[in-house]
Design an enzyme around this catalytic site. Structure first.
Site, PDB file in Angstrom:
ATOM      1  CG  HIS A 374      -1.957  -1.016   1.257  1.00  0.00           C
ATOM      2  ND1 HIS A 374      -3.232  -0.833   0.765  1.00  0.00           N
ATOM      3  CD2 HIS A 374      -1.912  -2.282   1.716  1.00  0.00           C
ATOM      4  CE1 HIS A 374      -3.929  -1.943   0.939  1.00  0.00           C
ATOM      5  NE2 HIS A 374      -3.153  -2.836   1.512  1.00  0.00           N
ATOM      6  CE  LYS A 567      -7.200  13.548   0.525  1.00  0.00           C
ATOM      7  NZ  LYS A 567      -7.284  12.495  -0.447  1.00  0.00           N
ATOM      8  NE  ARG A 568      -4.467   9.805  10.425  1.00  0.00           N
ATOM      9  CZ  ARG A 568      -4.085   8.862  11.294  1.00  0.00           C
ATOM     10  NH1 ARG A 568      -4.805   7.757  11.436  1.00  0.00           N
ATOM     11  NH2 ARG A 568      -3.011   9.010  12.028  1.00  0.00           N
ATOM     12  CE  LYS A 573      -3.037  10.522   3.492  1.00  0.00           C
ATOM     13  NZ  LYS A 573      -3.635   9.642   2.471  1.00  0.00           N
ATOM     14  CB  THR A 678     -10.422   4.606  -1.265  1.00  0.00           C
ATOM     15  OG1 THR A 678      -9.934   4.886   0.045  1.00  0.00           O
ATOM     16  CG2 THR A 678      -9.726   3.372  -1.803  1.00  0.00           C
ATOM     17  CE  LYS A 682     -14.342   5.549   0.748  1.00  0.00           C
ATOM     18  NZ  LYS A 682     -13.456   5.526   1.935  1.00  0.00           N
TER      19      LYS A 682
END
Ligand code: F58
Length: 839
Positions: A374, A567-568, A573, A678, A682
């Protein structure tokens, strides 16, 4: 354990009395009242929303468990190959709504609860999220369980029953504060199996013994801890198949206390021993994409893996097949490297306990396992100090060394001229201290290795696992692009949109075959359809606006463009890029005349996500977002034109409210760093557009929905290395707009500048590893395109509808079918809906 089987003559009485589950409102109400009065021991008219939630859950649980029993009977009777999904994280969220939808009796429950005086929406909200995961990896495991059951695969999940899931996040004075998540007070969704236990050993030493002329290794335990099974039923959608998620809880072995110590007067220390044993499954490690070699974490991993394998082997042995048939009966998928010790444990069982020859055992082992990677981030790749493994699991370390020896021998034979190859691919890293490289062990011990999106699967083959592609050939490496379950992420999260879609797609079948969404495309031009679509989006935004008001006190206008990044929190990110962009927008608005401002599009920038408690920089990012919000939200020049919101405690149930309410969401990782993502899927599935980099699954989303329906920006992954090199060795000039943003922060506009100096220094002085400056201009420009596009609402809605119609590929059902065919070689078990006794 003794199998109690009822003799034939007595079976009639059992069949006569078999449980019939409720099927209508009256039956449901009866069950609720019965559970309120007996199970919960509340008197008839003393029932609050929590009790209504509990009783409704128990009513559905009863139903699920009969399905669960029959599913297990059927699977045992047919004795076909099973899949075991080993994951240290299952981020399940709430269960009741999902159970009602999957079983198909939500309307019955709604009517019944209404008659009893409750609104189903309020009842559902009483449930505490099951938050046994950090983020994407744990949620993927949960989506996979849903798809495995829906597609009728005989499959089990194995995990740990943490007493504390991911911490609850509070924001105090703009800073994250962590509060423990004690979630087990009342959990109707688990069944303790106090009769299903496994003794797990740790420490001790290895002795050689000769048995029947053969020398074997015997691991004498230093400590024994008991694993107790807790089972969670996993209902499939529109099928009676109800699979099992088995979570292990740790307990001192030999009952409550060590009685010897107890009787000798050492009461405190016997209680302390018990506590120590229970610590193993006490808490989920809250790190996202970072590994820290803590002994307790390794203990968790072995505890869970050993208990699971014991269970799997026990089940296999019941069918009295030969060991060579093991891989025909059992497929085990490793969700990241966390369960890699399972490879070593199975080899140990086969060689030390079952007496198989090494090579024969190894053939069985490698045919059984598959490994999913991952991440390519080096700091997230698991390594354990050899000394720690030696101490905790002495026999396993020997086996690891033997696996490595045979592996390196074969490599040496195949690549006699490449001496450095052995050093590079060795499972043991010859560092100070020596380390066990878990990803390499997982590759060597599996027959397939997969990445989670095309770009990611290509990257692992050309970077971190390059040598292994040379050694094994390319066929061992494959891709299975991630997906999400449309049951939870569309039908449950966005019931009105789901209903509208059903009205255009010939009913609810699209929930089982998501490619049927393509029927929407022919309605794109339908004015009425667009109008209803837009109304639903607006209603979802109103709902989120209310939540924002209730939790932060800030009033946002639902007619604004909602721009969401949840998100985290992680530098890769790039929430920092987002907030710098927000500041840039704020400065531009401030510089305008009132007349110019009137022409601007109002925006709400919404952030949410947890920072790992030890990740200082991520916490600084949260602080900056909140500090910017504090200034912008009360600036009267700006008003509705810009609001900045940080939503506290982002989790699965909040995601179900947030995803349907976004106009645009941000998936803006530095190219090549986000394996898949992911939440991008969504958001699009819920009729929102996305702004993103060419990274992870964004690339495949673009391919499916079309380039004109996504806002891509930024450098490409193939350029990242050169840019980083240039930052360090060449001259590094900061984007001029970004420089202005930094200057404003340094002026103190958003509070004490010193608080944010490290974030700025990361870009200006420390090489800008995540390319924030390189991508800034492109990011700002692309946001201007977003504004322009949003002004044309009609076209915007058309883009949303078109995108949704092309999202069929991203269902986790497709993933599971790919895994089943390419990696597991398993088939679904057909279900006869009418036969009560299963087969
Ligand atoms: C995530 N990994 C990836 N790890 O970052 C994301 O791109 C991908 O979509 C998702 O997996 C599913 O494949 C992730 O969530 C963790 O949280 C680990 C927890 C344990 C420590 C190491 C990170």
């Amino acid at each position: 354990s003794v199998e109690a089987s009822i003799p034939e003559p007595q079976r009639e009485a059992w069949k006569r009395n078999q449980i019939t589950s409720f099927t209508d409102k009256d039956g449901f109400e009866k069950e609720v009242v019965r559970h309120v009065e007996t199970t919960l021991a509340r008197s008839m008219f003393n029932c609050d929303e929590i009790a209504a939630y509990s009783a409704t859950s128990l009513a559905f649980r009863d139903r699920l468990i009969t399905h669960w029993n029959r599913t297990q009977q059927r699977q045992t009777y047919r004795d076909t190959k099973r899949v075991y999904y080993l994951s240290l994280e299952f981020l399940m969220g709430r269960a009741l709504d999902n159970a009602m939808l999957n079983v198909g009796l939500k309307n019955v429950a709604q009517d019944g609860l209404a008659e009893l005086g409750f609104r189903i929406e309020d009842v559902v909200k009483q449930e505490h999220d099951a938050a046994l995961g950090n983020g994407g990896l744990g949620r993927l495991a949960a989506c996979f369980l849903d798809s495995l059951a829906t597609l009728n695969f005989p499959a089990w999940g194995y995990g740990l029953r943490y007493r504390y899931g991911i911490f609850k996040q509070e924001i105090i004075d703009g800073y994250q504060v962590e509060v423990p998540d004690y979630w087990l007070d009342f959990n109707p969704w688990e069944f303790p199996r106090h009769d299903v236990t496994v003794d797990i050993q740790f420490f001790g030493q290895v002795n050689k013994k000769t048995v029947g002329g053969k020398t074997i290794s015997v691991w004498e335990a230093g400590e024994i801890v008991q694993a107790v099974a807790y089972d969670v039923p996993i209902p499939g959608y529109d099928t009676p198949t109800t699979n099992n998620l088995r979570l292990w809880s740790s307990k001192a072995s030999g009952g409550e206390f060590d009685f010897q110590k107890f009787n000798s007067g050492d009461y405190e220390s016997s209680v302390a021993d018990q506590q120590r044993a229970e610590t193993i499954s006490a808490v989920l490690y809250p790190n996202d994409n970072l590994e820290r070699g803590k002994e307790l974490r390794l203990k968790q991993q072995y505890f869970w893996v050993a208990a699971s394998l014991y269970d799997i082997v026990r089940r296999f042995k019941k069918s009295r097949r030969s060991w060579n048939e093991f891989p025909d009966q059992v497929a085990i998928q490793l969700n990241d490297t966390h369960p890699t010790l399972a490879i070593v444990e199975l080899q140990r069982i086969l060689v030390d306990i079952e007496g198989l020859e090494w090579d024969n055992a190894w053939e069985i082992v490698t045919s059984t396992f598959g490994y999913t990677n991952h991440t390519v981030l080096p700091e997230a790749l698991e390594k354990w100090p050899v000394g720690l493994v030696q101490h905790l699991l002495p026999r396993h370390l020997q086996i690891i060394y033997d696996i490595n020896l045979f592996f390196l021998q074969s490599v040496e034979k195949a690549f006699p001229d490449d001496r450095d190859m052995l050093r590079r691919v060795s499972i043991i890293e010859e560092s100070q201290p020596k380390m066990v490289r878990m990803a390499f062990l997982a590759i060597v011990g599996s027959h397939k290795v997969n990445g989670v999106a095309e770009l990611h699967s290509d990257l692992i083959k050309t970077t971190i696992f390059k040598d292994f592609v040379e050694i094994y050939g390319p066929d061992k490496f494959t891709n299975v692009t991630n997906g999400i379950t449309p049951r939870r992420w569309l039908h449950q999260a966005n019931p009105r949109l789901s209903e509208l879609i059903a009205s255009k797609c010939g009913g609810n079948d699209f929930l089982k075959d998501l490619t049927l969404l393509n029927q929407l495309e022919k309605h794109v031009e339908d004015k009425q359809f667009r109008k209803e679509w837009a109304e639903i989006k607006y209603a979802n935004k109103v709902r989120l606006a209310k939540h924002i008001k209730d939790t932060t006190g800030v009033v946002v206008n639902p007619a604004s463009l909602f721009d969401v990044q949840v998100k985290r929190i992680h530098e890769y990110k790039r929430q920092q890029l987002n907030i710098f962009g927000v500041i840039h927008r704020y400065l531009s608005l401030k510089a305008m005349t009132p007349d110019q401002r009137k022409k601007q599009l109002p925006r709400v920038s919404i952030f949410g996500g947890k920072a790992a408690p030890g990740y200082w920089m991520a916490k600084q990012i949260i602080h900056l977002i909140n500090s910017v919000g504090a200034v912008v939200n009360k600036d009267e020049d700006i008003g509705d034109l810009l609001k900045v919101i940080f939503l506290e405690d982002y989790n699965v149930s909040k995601a179900e409210m947030i995803c349907p309410a976004s106009d645009i969401s941000e998936h803006i990782s530095t190219a090549g760093t986000e394996a898949s993502g992911t939440s991008n899927m969504k958001f699009v599935l819920n009729g929102g557009l996305i702004i993103g980099t060419c990274d992870g699954a964004n690339i495949e989303i673009t391919r499916e929905i079309g380039e004109s329906n996504i806002f891509l920006f930024g450098n490409l992954s193939e350029d990242v290395e050169d840019l980083r090199h240039a930052h360090t060795y060449g001259s590094h000039t900061i984007d001029s707009d970004l420089d202005k943003v930094f200057n404003e922060i340094e002026k103190g506009t958003f509070g004490t500048p010193h608080d944010f100096s490290a974030m700025i220094a990361a870009v200006r002085q420390h090489g800008d590893y995540y390319l924030v400056s390189d991508d800034f201009h492109s990011y700002i420009e692309t946001h201007q395109l977003v504004d322009e596009a949003y002004r044309n609402q009609d076209e915007w809605i058309a883009k949303c509808i078109t995108s949704v119609s092309r999202m069929g590929f991203f269902t986790s059902d497709r993933c599971i079918n790919e895994y089943a065919e390419e990696i597991w070689n398993v088939e679904p078990l057909a279900v006869d809906r009418h036969s009560i006794w299963g087969p």
